[in-house]
Design a protein around this motif. Sequence first.
Motif, PDB file in Angstrom:
ATOM      1  N   GLU A   1       0.982   4.300  -2.742  1.00 54.29           N
ATOM      2  CA  GLU A   1       0.684   5.701  -2.409  1.00 54.29           C
ATOM      3  C   GLU A   1       1.897   6.595  -2.644  1.00 54.29           C
ATOM      4  OE1 GLU A   1      -1.383   5.961   1.344  1.00 54.29           O
ATOM      5  OE2 GLU A   1      -2.925   4.558   0.672  1.00 54.29           O
ATOM      6  N   ASN A   2       3.098   6.078  -2.426  1.00 55.74           N
ATOM      7  CA  ASN A   2       4.293   6.872  -2.741  1.00 55.74           C
ATOM      8  C   ASN A   2       4.384   7.154  -4.232  1.00 55.74           C
ATOM      9  OD1 ASN A   2       5.107   7.030  -0.107  1.00 55.74           O
ATOM     10  ND2 ASN A   2       6.510   5.295  -0.236  1.00 55.74           N
TER      11      ASN A   2
ATOM     12  N   ARG B 269      -3.303  13.324  -4.446  1.00 55.86           N
ATOM     13  CA  ARG B 269      -3.271  12.456  -3.272  1.00 55.86           C
ATOM     14  C   ARG B 269      -4.075  11.198  -3.603  1.00 55.86           C
ATOM     15  NH1 ARG B 269      -6.495  16.550  -2.637  1.00 55.86           N
ATOM     16  NH2 ARG B 269      -4.770  17.784  -1.876  1.00 55.86           N
TER      17      ARG B 269
ATOM     18  N   ALA C 107       0.839  -1.204   0.000  1.00 54.54           N
ATOM     19  CA  ALA C 107       0.000   0.000   0.000  1.00 54.54           C
ATOM     20  C   ALA C 107       0.876   1.257   0.000  1.00 54.54           C
ATOM     21  CB  ALA C 107      -0.935  -0.008   1.214  1.00 54.54           C
ATOM     22  N   LEU C 108       1.956   1.235   0.785  1.00 51.73           N
ATOM     23  CA  LEU C 108       2.873   2.377   0.824  1.00 51.73           C
ATOM     24  C   LEU C 108       3.510   2.610  -0.536  1.00 51.73           C
ATOM     25  CD1 LEU C 108       4.901   2.176   4.146  1.00 51.73           C
ATOM     26  CD2 LEU C 108       3.435   4.028   3.363  1.00 51.73           C
TER      27      LEU C 108
ATOM     28  N   GLU D 141      -7.955   5.500   1.341  1.00 49.58           N
ATOM     29  CA  GLU D 141      -6.822   4.709   1.824  1.00 49.58           C
ATOM     30  C   GLU D 141      -6.745   3.392   1.063  1.00 49.58           C
ATOM     31  OE1 GLU D 141      -5.848   4.209   5.961  1.00 49.58           O
ATOM     32  OE2 GLU D 141      -6.306   6.293   6.448  1.00 49.58           O
TER      33      GLU D 141
ATOM     34  N   ARG E  13       2.063   9.974  -5.201  1.00 51.10           N
ATOM     35  CA  ARG E  13       2.507  11.332  -4.894  1.00 51.10           C
ATOM     36  C   ARG E  13       3.714  11.719  -5.739  1.00 51.10           C
ATOM     37  NH1 ARG E  13       1.814  12.320   1.546  1.00 51.10           N
ATOM     38  NH2 ARG E  13       2.887  14.245   0.987  1.00 51.10           N
ATOM     39  N   ARG E  14       4.609  10.759  -6.018  1.00 52.48           N
ATOM     40  CA  ARG E  14       5.790  11.091  -6.821  1.00 52.48           C
ATOM     41  C   ARG E  14       5.422  11.329  -8.275  1.00 52.48           C
ATOM     42  NH1 ARG E  14       8.961   6.977  -3.603  1.00 52.48           N
ATOM     43  NH2 ARG E  14       9.964   8.292  -2.044  1.00 52.48           N
TER      44      ARG E  14
END
Lengths: 365, 365
Positions: free
Chosen positions: B181-182, B191, B177-178, B195, B185-186
């Motif tokens: 989501e990273n 956003r 998941a991280l 979640e 954003r990158r």
Amino acid sequence: MTPSLLAQLKSKLRRRLLDAILISQPHNRRFLSGFTPLDHGIEESAGLLLIPRKGQPLLLTDSRFELVAGQDAPDFEIMVHRHGVVDLLKKLFNRLQIKRCAFESHYTLHATAAKLQEMARAQGVTLVPVTDLVEKMRLCKSRAELEKIAQAVLLNEEIFQETYRQLRPGMTEIEVALQIENRMRRQGADRPSFETIVAAGPNGARPHAVPTSRPLKEGEPVVIDMGLILDGYCSDMTRTVVLGSPDHQTKEIIRLVRRAQLAGMAALQAGVTGRQVDRAAREVIREGGYGDKFGHGLGHGVGLAVHEAPGLSPRATKKLQAGMVVTVEPGIYIEGWGGVRLENMVVVEEGGCRLLNKDTTFLDI
Amino acid sequence: MTPSLLAQLKSKLRRRLLDAILISQPHNRRFLSGFTPLDHGIEESAGLLLIPRKGQPLLLTDSRFELVAGQDAPDFEIMVHRHGVVDLLKKLFNRLQIKRCAFESHYTLHATAAKLQEMARAQGVTLVPVTDLVEKMRLCKSRAELEKIAQAVLLNEEIFQETYRQLRPGMTEIEVALQIENRMRRQGADRPSFETIVAAGPNGARPHAVPTSRPLKEGEPVVIDMGLILDGYCSDMTRTVVLGSPDHQTKEIIRLVRRAQLAGMAALQAGVTGRQVDRAAREVIREGGYGDKFGHGLGHGVGLAVHEAPGLSPRATKKLQAGMVVTVEPGIYIEGWGGVRLENMVVVEEGGCRLLNKDTTFLDI
């Protein structure tokens, strides 16, 4: 819900001649019940508490949260609604013979209140709007709460330090913010308590800057304002760092902000008003010649919410009490140049305050 | 605000004998004005629109957002309040001779409405609660909106593919998941739109699972439900992946869910109801013997909000219209075993629907 909290709340209901209170504000809900799920915005509530003056408190939720409700809130009877919460409330008002029920006016949508009112009127029930009844119970933290807040502050500082050691010129604000938030999630935080601020050079002039793709440069101040939530409780901390050597003006401003912070902390104790504390810090910045560059209040309460009562500001006329937790965060913001803010968290005590932060990086420039 | 939107809204005001409308719902605010800042919860609004039937529309905000308001909303007069928005509204009601003003009952707190009512009564102004006046204007997307949504879907798929290629047994749900989501954003997303869900093995049995530290294992289904916001507009996509070879039951269930998705899409066109589309997909799952394992609706609208009208569910009795954007996301959830969900986004058209997704990974197992 500790027995003493429940007794305190029930005595408030008795004094106001209320048969029950309906809790919709998510932090109040967690404070009283331990129920951890988050709402997806106010339009999609994860649950309500119905706390009658007599008998067992109830947690009303839907099937998604039935399991976790039972784990989180063992003192509550869990009721799952299948046809909407208004329908369930109607049955409960009858069954529990509730005739006067408070609801949280500051966290209920007008449209939702209208539906509730219509149902209540038909049942002969009076709904009484209240605003900060439970918030007042949250002002002074228990020993267990203070311990949780201290843990959140500690983890915050560890993550700040790890990130600081790896800062290099050329990294972007967004990259630094991502590193911080990734560490929070990897190291056990529930989540950030707000969107991390990394504001380099001129971007620091806006107190609520959003991270951009601007790279960090040597010699300029970088404001890093970060907070996390650990086991429900928040941290909030700001450091202003400089890669390489700060120039004379930067050093002077950092020292001035630090002196203002120390003056604020020196004025902080049970019995003084938030305004007095704010004034003590503001005076230092004014005397340093930057009076018009410190536009926000000196601090705010922190607990289950990252911004809660009490405030430390020119408008804060209430007396502080032992057990409150507040930030002390003076700043100087200069358009075109940048900003400096230093933020610590303290516990208000009789005769003084106790600093929760251990980290002193940059506080002694 | 395009001239046609403004004309449409003013004609609605005229028909309801309203002199103005106050907009507090954040997506409605952005839809009408272009103003991008987010609220920090309903208690901390970034701004309100006041749109009078005659004359220029106004954006009321505070000093934090003055600059961005001017950039985002060039068609609006920007008014900065320094003593609270109620005080400013009082002056504007007088200056603009507003006697009947609508407000968004579904996105105004009861306590805020009470303060507004008190002020309005003293000014001889009637406040009229409305609920989905602007939401109805958002149902059918313009060409420009469809283009933005398509871009969001495209970026979503790129990020899914990059992440999928790097999945290995032993990675935890949180780690996956991280990574997702990273990348969001990158790679320029504003956003995540919610979640990210990564639910491996038995965890997939809960449609709204939160990622845990459970490692991915070979052979078990992993539900990945991810969405992002790009230039204000949302994507929402689910894939169920299997590392290594799925066993017979897993393959059978994935194929059944895919057939249900295709049946839903085949039934989708302007003029049919959301219930008809839901039924077409649900029937396939029922015939496959899993009728009681598909507990949620088939889909929902997507636009500025990741969940908006129209719904595709047994309760959706309104006819769909060309230009609506909806998800088609059947699923099968088996306690103790896990879940399979497949979710695409489509545009409703006359005589059919247009698939926005290009990614076909796992759809042909």
